[in-house]
Write an enzyme that holds these catalytic residues in place. Sequence first.
Site, PDB file in Angstrom:
ATOM      1  N   LYS A  90       0.851  -1.191   0.000  1.00 43.33           N
ATOM      2  CA  LYS A  90       0.000   0.000   0.000  1.00 43.33           C
ATOM      3  C   LYS A  90       0.887   1.242   0.000  1.00 43.33           C
ATOM      4  O   LYS A  90       1.624   1.488   0.956  1.00 43.33           O
ATOM      5  CB  LYS A  90      -0.914   0.038   1.215  1.00 43.33           C
TER       6      LYS A  90
ATOM      7  N   GLY B 179       8.286   5.231   7.393  1.00 48.82           N
ATOM      8  CA  GLY B 179       7.498   6.434   7.653  1.00 48.82           C
ATOM      9  C   GLY B 179       7.933   7.084   8.949  1.00 48.82           C
ATOM     10  O   GLY B 179       9.056   6.895   9.428  1.00 48.82           O
ATOM     11  N   SER B 180       7.035   7.835   9.531  1.00 50.91           N
ATOM     12  CA  SER B 180       7.360   8.594  10.741  1.00 50.91           C
ATOM     13  C   SER B 180       7.412   7.685  11.956  1.00 50.91           C
ATOM     14  O   SER B 180       6.796   6.605  11.989  1.00 50.91           O
ATOM     15  CB  SER B 180       6.321   9.686  10.980  1.00 50.91           C
ATOM     16  N   THR B 181       8.127   8.132  12.980  1.00 46.00           N
ATOM     17  CA  THR B 181       8.200   7.383  14.229  1.00 46.00           C
ATOM     18  C   THR B 181       6.824   7.285  14.889  1.00 46.00           C
ATOM     19  O   THR B 181       6.460   6.232  15.436  1.00 46.00           O
ATOM     20  CB  THR B 181       9.212   8.042  15.174  1.00 46.00           C
TER      21      THR B 181
ATOM     22  N   THR C 105       3.845   7.191  13.489  1.00 52.56           N
ATOM     23  CA  THR C 105       3.053   6.171  12.819  1.00 52.56           C
ATOM     24  C   THR C 105       3.648   4.788  13.050  1.00 52.56           C
ATOM     25  O   THR C 105       2.914   3.792  13.175  1.00 52.56           O
ATOM     26  CB  THR C 105       2.959   6.467  11.313  1.00 52.56           C
ATOM     27  N   GLY C 106       4.979   4.700  13.127  1.00 51.75           N
ATOM     28  CA  GLY C 106       5.630   3.426  13.391  1.00 51.75           C
ATOM     29  C   GLY C 106       5.192   2.811  14.705  1.00 51.75           C
ATOM     30  O   GLY C 106       5.047   1.582  14.809  1.00 51.75           O
TER      31      GLY C 106
ATOM     32  N   GLU D 111      11.417   1.404   9.443  1.00 52.42           N
ATOM     33  CA  GLU D 111      12.438   2.404   9.122  1.00 52.42           C
ATOM     34  C   GLU D 111      11.773   3.751   9.316  1.00 52.42           C
ATOM     35  O   GLU D 111      10.919   4.161   8.531  1.00 52.42           O
ATOM     36  CB  GLU D 111      12.935   2.204   7.681  1.00 52.42           C
TER      37      GLU D 111
ATOM     38  N   CYS E   1      14.759  10.784   5.572  1.00 51.91           N
ATOM     39  CA  CYS E   1      15.022  10.463   6.974  1.00 51.91           C
ATOM     40  C   CYS E   1      16.496  10.597   7.318  1.00 51.91           C
ATOM     41  O   CYS E   1      16.841  10.883   8.462  1.00 51.91           O
ATOM     42  CB  CYS E   1      14.530   9.054   7.286  1.00 51.91           C
TER      43      CYS E   1
ATOM     44  N   GLU F  42      12.578  16.824  14.082  1.00 54.52           N
ATOM     45  CA  GLU F  42      12.922  16.477  12.712  1.00 54.52           C
ATOM     46  C   GLU F  42      12.066  17.341  11.785  1.00 54.52           C
ATOM     47  O   GLU F  42      10.856  17.136  11.672  1.00 54.52           O
ATOM     48  CB  GLU F  42      12.646  14.994  12.437  1.00 54.52           C
TER      49      GLU F  42
END
Length: 484
Positions: free
Chosen positions: A184, A235-237, A239-240, A257, A291, A388
Amino acid sequence: MNVQTGFAQDVRVDFTGPYRHAINGALVDSAGSFEVFNPATDEVVAHAPNASRDQVEQAIAAAKAAQPGWAALSQDERGAYIAAYADALDAHKQELITLLTTEQGKPRHSMATTEVEYAIFWVREVAKRRLEDEVIEDTPEHTVKVAHTPLGVVGAITPWNFPVLLGLWKIAPCLVTGNTMVMKPSPYTPLCTLRFGEIAQQVFPAGVLNVVAGGNEQGAWLTEHPDIAKISFTGSTATGRKVMASSSCNLKRITLELGGNDPAILLPGTDYKPLIPTLFDAAYGNSGQWCIAVKRLYVHESLYDDFLRDFVAHAAEKTVGNGMDPNTDLGPIQNKMQYGKLKDLFADVKAQGLSVPLGGEIPDGPGNFVPITIVDNPPKDSRVVREEPFGPILPIIKWSDLDEVVRDANDTEFGLAASVWGPDRDTAIGVANRLEAGTVWVNEIHIHGIDIPFGGHKQSGMGVENGQEGLKEFTNTKTYMFRK
């Protein structure tokens, strides 16, 4: 699964549209769709299909049904399919480059071309990689062997900053190790992924690689699904963390990642002038939307004033504009969400009265354009240092004490990458050894390779990509013991 004996030799795709999901070897429409914008013009360039729950279920079921037959192929047979896929992508390289610039914004003549060409090269090279069984013990009485077996169905969720590279970066190792995939893409940049999903249907057996488009809802359906054995997410931390929690339902394997706030440290005595173009590109490439961009640049006080002057002069020569213009050095910010976050950060820099020798004011007008901005020696607790930014803004920070600058570099929740620059290699390596990051470059930066593992420390991620370690992330370790 019906295993093909040959490959499509003339893969044709119309890049003008319409765009459809790729499910079980077929292209599938959805009742609903969403708009995809050109970030340089704010114009709607396409409508992408919005997958229903049933379509996501169909894609997962197709991947599950195809996986045993795909895994039963030899590594060489799977590698041949993947090499053919690289050839098919290469046949559409120019269309992919143009589409990438249109939906993502990066300059066509530089970053977009590099991304597509490098991604295709990556697929072709990963197709050659193999995971061999490891013999741990072999005596006249006993044998111990370790094999690496496929996980099953992998769910891949890709970001909007490098949609082609990071998508193909996941596909090739997943498939070569015997897994199947449902991918996706980000709803901000779905078009290239839908097109290389379409290309895949003409190369791979049905169900091996499926692509469905949508937003957060579709991503959650993947992470929660009991038939998904692994999630590979970039993606972002923030969302991770959600992906990790959602994936716990069946103890999925996960590779995350995530974000970074990467420091670069210039040691005293560094001949910095030849490094300025490299450091500029390392900080501002893709308009800072990566990143592993340099996001904090620490310069020793003996170099600081001269370095700042020369760096500002170099940056001032660069042009921010539409990525289709060959004179553009940096394109727009990809989406309004990130553009809004940068506007808020720029407002904070102004409210704090920080010194800004270049840029600092985001103009009104069409397109998500943000100027190249440099912040001169901000306090270590300022937002522009702590957060960030994911945009073309860089704090350059003066330092005098080595122990203190190492502490400051490590004083972050992130630990993705870092770099050290200095005239004495051993001294620079000694500093690198003290930095808390998954990758540390010394007197170079942003060197990657198919056989070089890449992953983050702390909240920059979990697991690794690339190299033998990256291939193993897509497998279970299975130990066999034989009494002779």
